[in-house]
Design a protein around this motif. Sequence first.
Motif, short mmCIF file in Angstrom:
data_model
loop_
_atom_site.label_atom_id
_atom_site.label_comp_id
_atom_site.label_asym_id
_atom_site.label_seq_id
_atom_site.Cartn_x
_atom_site.Cartn_y
_atom_site.Cartn_z
N GLY A 99 19.98 -56.96 20.77
CA GLY A 99 19.67 -58.10 19.90
C GLY A 99 18.25 -58.02 19.36
N ARG A 100 17.53 -59.13 19.51
CA ARG A 100 16.15 -59.19 19.01
C ARG A 100 15.11 -58.94 20.10
N ALA A 101 15.57 -58.51 21.26
CA ALA A 101 14.65 -58.22 22.37
C ALA A 101 13.74 -57.05 21.98
N THR A 102 12.65 -56.93 22.70
CA THR A 102 11.73 -55.82 22.48
C THR A 102 12.40 -54.51 22.88
N PRO A 103 12.28 -53.46 22.07
CA PRO A 103 12.86 -52.17 22.45
C PRO A 103 12.24 -51.65 23.74
N VAL A 104 13.07 -51.01 24.56
CA VAL A 104 12.64 -50.48 25.85
C VAL A 104 12.95 -48.99 25.89
#
Length: 187
Positions: A99-104
């Motif tokens: 989704g809109r979470a920070t890329p990991v």
Amino acid sequence: MQLVLLLALVAIWVETASLAQIPDVTKPPPILKSAGQFSAAQLSRPPLIDGRAWIAANVQTTSSPGTVTVPTQAFSLTLTDCGDYAGDFERCQLLFQRGRATPVRIDHGFTGWVFVTTNGRYIVTEPLYVLDVREWKQYALFEALQIPNYTSIEAISHDGKRLFISRRDCAIDCRNVRVEYYELTLP
């Protein structure tokens, strides 16, 4: 009848959403040195990749930054910081985003290729890391199953439960090099 329809819709929604239901991913997955429920068998020859029992794998090489095509909308993969880090060919960092979470970043190194199973459950990277997206655990199968680099995912079984892997002693421009074949069974 309405109850049956409602139960069927709920079952479909649960299966479809299961990959997206992991809590927000904020840290890279733990890298496990065990094989977990994965297993591998060495083959004496390659299977016939005929589009029926074995289907050619859609492996994406990682030579330049950009988006990796995935078979699901539950997450996205992005390649970044590409370069000739190991001296044999281009590799990139791989980022996972839900989704809109920070890329990991999903591993500590760089990868030369990426393969995502058709159901989106597993992400396989070089040399033979397998990320279980649902459990958020990454397995270092090249160590646990003693299948060293240079590996390639050649095909996936029709039922999606096995991968056909080839392995060589060199990365590219190999001549008269021994090739090993493996069948990797997914949990």
